[in-house]
Design a protein around this motif. Structure first.
Motif, mmCIF file in Angstrom:
data_model
loop_
_atom_site.group_PDB
_atom_site.id
_atom_site.type_symbol
_atom_site.label_atom_id
_atom_site.label_comp_id
_atom_site.label_asym_id
_atom_site.label_seq_id
_atom_site.Cartn_x
_atom_site.Cartn_y
_atom_site.Cartn_z
ATOM 1 N N PHE A 40 -4.197 -10.980 12.490
ATOM 2 C CA PHE A 40 -4.221 -11.427 11.103
ATOM 3 C C PHE A 40 -4.784 -10.352 10.188
ATOM 4 O O PHE A 40 -4.350 -10.189 9.050
ATOM 5 N N PHE A 41 -5.761 -9.593 10.673
ATOM 6 C CA PHE A 41 -6.330 -8.491 9.897
ATOM 7 C C PHE A 41 -5.277 -7.415 9.643
ATOM 8 O O PHE A 41 -5.087 -6.973 8.512
ATOM 9 N N VAL A 42 -4.566 -7.007 10.696
ATOM 10 C CA VAL A 42 -3.520 -5.981 10.560
ATOM 11 C C VAL A 42 -2.385 -6.489 9.671
ATOM 12 O O VAL A 42 -1.904 -5.776 8.787
ATOM 13 N N GLY A 43 -1.956 -7.730 9.868
ATOM 14 C CA GLY A 43 -0.900 -8.297 9.039
ATOM 15 C C GLY A 43 -1.305 -8.388 7.583
ATOM 16 O O GLY A 43 -0.500 -8.122 6.678
ATOM 17 N N GLY A 44 -2.552 -8.747 7.327
ATOM 18 C CA GLY A 44 -3.058 -8.807 5.951
ATOM 19 C C GLY A 44 -3.083 -7.451 5.296
ATOM 20 O O GLY A 44 -2.716 -7.303 4.116
ATOM 21 N N LEU A 47 0.390 -6.544 4.257
ATOM 22 C CA LEU A 47 0.858 -7.212 3.042
ATOM 23 C C LEU A 47 0.200 -6.656 1.784
ATOM 24 O O LEU A 47 0.822 -6.582 0.728
ATOM 25 N N VAL A 48 -1.052 -6.263 1.900
ATOM 26 C CA VAL A 48 -1.764 -5.742 0.728
ATOM 27 C C VAL A 48 -1.294 -4.338 0.369
ATOM 28 O O VAL A 48 -1.203 -3.993 -0.807
ATOM 29 N N LEU A 49 -0.970 -3.527 1.350
ATOM 30 C CA LEU A 49 -0.562 -2.140 1.107
ATOM 31 C C LEU A 49 0.941 -2.039 0.872
ATOM 32 O O LEU A 49 1.675 -1.491 1.677
ATOM 33 N N GLY A 50 1.384 -2.542 -0.214
ATOM 34 C CA GLY A 50 2.779 -2.275 -0.511
ATOM 35 C C GLY A 50 3.635 -3.429 -0.896
ATOM 36 O O GLY A 50 3.940 -3.549 -2.047
ATOM 37 N N PRO A 51 4.102 -4.262 -0.132
ATOM 38 C CA PRO A 51 3.868 -4.594 1.276
ATOM 39 C C PRO A 51 4.543 -3.607 2.231
ATOM 40 O O PRO A 51 5.665 -3.179 1.999
ATOM 41 N N ASN A 52 3.834 -3.273 3.268
ATOM 42 C CA ASN A 52 4.336 -2.399 4.315
ATOM 43 C C ASN A 52 4.786 -3.295 5.465
ATOM 44 O O ASN A 52 3.973 -3.802 6.235
ATOM 45 N N TRP A 53 6.105 -3.480 5.565
ATOM 46 C CA TRP A 53 6.645 -4.442 6.523
ATOM 47 C C TRP A 53 6.500 -3.986 7.972
ATOM 48 O O TRP A 53 6.472 -4.823 8.875
ATOM 49 N N VAL A 54 6.372 -2.696 8.193
ATOM 50 C CA VAL A 54 6.175 -2.206 9.567
ATOM 51 C C VAL A 54 4.789 -2.625 10.065
ATOM 52 O O VAL A 54 4.641 -3.134 11.180
#
Length: 86
Positions: A40-44, A47-54
């Motif tokens: 959840f931390f990595v997924g969050g 989403l915050v950085l861009g969102p960066n879908w990778v």
């Protein structure tokens, strides 16, 4: 003075009746929870950085990994027993 009534903790009562109460304190539960927390931390962050879908996809993959790791540890005997008392 009136007699006060004491409340008995349900988990203590279950122990008195011979039931095992573990509250998820098993290696399987801990491993799955920690991997899911990191997911959840990595997924969050994704989403915050861009969102960066990778990065978000890596978080989703980690979440699936948490489920697999938890189940494998349960099957190998590091989790709570799935037997129910009758």
């Amino acid at each position: 003075m009136s007699e006060t009534t004491r409340r008995i903790d349900p988990s203590i009562e279950a122990l008195r009746q011979g039931k095992h109460v573990h509250h998820g304190k098993t290696p399987a539960a801990w491993a799955g929870s920690m991997i899911a927390l990191a997911a959840f931390f990595v997924g969050g962050i994704g989403l915050v950085l861009g969102p960066n879908w990778v990065v978000f996809g890596v978080g989703v993959a980690m979440l699936v990994l948490a489920l697999v790791v938890t189940r494998v540890l349960q099957v190998t005997g590091h989790g709570a027993s799935s037997r129910r008392s009758r």
